[in-house]
Write an enzyme that holds these catalytic residues in place. Structure first.
Site, PDB file in Angstrom:
ATOM      1  N   SER A 130      -6.254  -2.022   4.432  1.00 61.27           N
ATOM      2  CA  SER A 130      -6.847  -0.714   4.147  1.00 61.27           C
ATOM      3  C   SER A 130      -5.861   0.189   3.412  1.00 61.27           C
ATOM      4  O   SER A 130      -6.251   0.973   2.535  1.00 61.27           O
ATOM      5  CB  SER A 130      -7.321  -0.042   5.439  1.00 61.27           C
ATOM      6  OG  SER A 130      -6.229   0.151   6.325  1.00 61.27           O
ATOM      7  N   GLU A 133      -5.569  -1.024  -0.191  1.00 58.32           N
ATOM      8  CA  GLU A 133      -6.749  -0.601  -0.950  1.00 58.32           C
ATOM      9  C   GLU A 133      -6.660   0.883  -1.307  1.00 58.32           C
ATOM     10  O   GLU A 133      -6.994   1.285  -2.431  1.00 58.32           O
ATOM     11  CB  GLU A 133      -8.010  -0.882  -0.129  1.00 58.32           C
ATOM     12  CG  GLU A 133      -8.277  -2.370   0.082  1.00 58.32           C
ATOM     13  CD  GLU A 133      -9.171  -2.648   1.272  1.00 58.32           C
ATOM     14  OE1 GLU A 133      -9.562  -1.659   1.957  1.00 58.32           O
ATOM     15  OE2 GLU A 133      -9.475  -3.822   1.542  1.00 58.32           O
ATOM     16  N   TYR A 134      -6.205   1.683  -0.356  1.00 57.22           N
ATOM     17  CA  TYR A 134      -6.067   3.127  -0.572  1.00 57.22           C
ATOM     18  C   TYR A 134      -5.028   3.411  -1.647  1.00 57.22           C
ATOM     19  O   TYR A 134      -5.254   4.215  -2.569  1.00 57.22           O
ATOM     20  CB  TYR A 134      -5.680   3.791   0.745  1.00 57.22           C
ATOM     21  CG  TYR A 134      -5.477   5.282   0.692  1.00 57.22           C
ATOM     22  CD1 TYR A 134      -6.531   6.135   0.404  1.00 57.22           C
ATOM     23  CD2 TYR A 134      -4.224   5.841   0.954  1.00 57.22           C
ATOM     24  CE1 TYR A 134      -6.355   7.513   0.368  1.00 57.22           C
ATOM     25  CE2 TYR A 134      -4.041   7.213   0.920  1.00 57.22           C
ATOM     26  CZ  TYR A 134      -5.100   8.039   0.633  1.00 57.22           C
ATOM     27  OH  TYR A 134      -4.919   9.399   0.603  1.00 57.22           O
ATOM     28  N   MET A 135      -3.879   2.727  -1.575  1.00 55.43           N
ATOM     29  CA  MET A 135      -2.823   2.924  -2.559  1.00 55.43           C
ATOM     30  C   MET A 135      -3.252   2.450  -3.942  1.00 55.43           C
ATOM     31  O   MET A 135      -2.920   3.062  -4.962  1.00 55.43           O
ATOM     32  CB  MET A 135      -1.554   2.183  -2.132  1.00 55.43           C
ATOM     33  CG  MET A 135      -0.785   2.855  -1.010  1.00 55.43           C
ATOM     34  SD  MET A 135      -0.153   4.492  -1.489  1.00 55.43           S
ATOM     35  CE  MET A 135      -1.395   5.577  -0.769  1.00 55.43           C
ATOM     36  N   LYS A 138      -5.497   5.231  -5.309  1.00 54.26           N
ATOM     37  CA  LYS A 138      -4.722   6.421  -5.675  1.00 54.26           C
ATOM     38  C   LYS A 138      -3.865   6.175  -6.916  1.00 54.26           C
ATOM     39  O   LYS A 138      -3.749   7.043  -7.796  1.00 54.26           O
ATOM     40  CB  LYS A 138      -3.833   6.856  -4.499  1.00 54.26           C
ATOM     41  CG  LYS A 138      -4.578   7.519  -3.359  1.00 54.26           C
ATOM     42  CD  LYS A 138      -5.235   8.818  -3.797  1.00 54.26           C
ATOM     43  CE  LYS A 138      -5.821   9.606  -2.655  1.00 54.26           C
ATOM     44  NZ  LYS A 138      -6.598  10.781  -3.122  1.00 54.26           N
TER      45      LYS A 138
END
Length: 218
Positions: A130, A133-135, A138
């Protein structure tokens, strides 16, 4: 300068709520883009004009219509850890791209993007999926913004966010910066100041709590 019109994507988020209050106290006008109509009264009570608009389904023209006549756009939206990779991409990356596209179409040059510590840097192999995926979302949002010549952009990467009282004492610099935390209230104060600080245009800035007064850091 006062009486700025600032459109905030993710207008009911915690940082955005602080930002609305900072802008309102300064004599500026905040327009809060919100996805849930039930949040209208909450952002209105803080001093913002609520506009119900879901960045995951809105068109560029719809967003540009709201941005028309604005002095600045702030991307403060986020998936908040909900959903998988697809939602992180549709909110944290595509949402920023959509707002930037709309800002260009509406002729709104000043654009502040709220990113995160870790963006634009290698992610540890043992990090949770997770987080990867977030990085990825961004980082892609940052890369899209950096490639735009029509926007006066600034990327802000705050450290770990807390709900402690704002202190207006920070550490703010271009990468690298030692990891740390920062109250959301201070993030909001920095965003409001960045909008009116031309020397930060075209820069990626890291932010944590620190020993320097906000005015001096900028």
């Amino acid at each position: 300068m006062t009486d700025l019109r600032v459109v905030i994507a993710g207008g009911h988020g915690k940082i955005a709520q602080h930002l609305i209050q900072v802008l309102t106290a300064h004599g500026d006008r905040a327009v809060a883009l919100i996805r849930n109509p039930e949040h209208e009264s909450a952002v209105e009570a803080l001093g913002a004009l609520p506009v119900v608009l879901d960045l995951e389904t809105a068109t560029v023209d719809e967003v540009a219509e709201v941005l028309a006549g604005a002095d600045a756009a702030v991307f403060a939206a986020g998936s908040g850890g909900s959903g998988g990779a697809a939602r992180k991409d549709s909110v944290d990356r595509a949402g920023s791209v959509l707002l930037a596209d709309a800002a260009e179409r509406a002729g709104v040059k000043r654009f502040v993007q709220i990113s995160s510590f870790g963006a634009g840097e290698p992610v540890a192999d043992d990090a949770e999926d997770s987080w990867k995926e977030y990085m990825a979302a961004k980082t892609a949002a940052e890369e899209d913004l950096k490639a735009r010549s029509k926007l006066d952009w600034t990327i802000l990467r705050p450290g770990g966010l807390t709900d402690e009282d704002a202190t207006a004492h920070i550490a703010l610099s271009e990468p690298p910066l030692e990891r740390g935390t920062v109250p959301r209230g201070d993030v909001a104060k920095v965003i409001a100041a960045l909008i009116e600080t031309p020397s930060t245009i075209g820069k990626t800035l890291m932010l944590t709590s620190g020993g320097v007064r906000l005015e001096d850091a900028l």
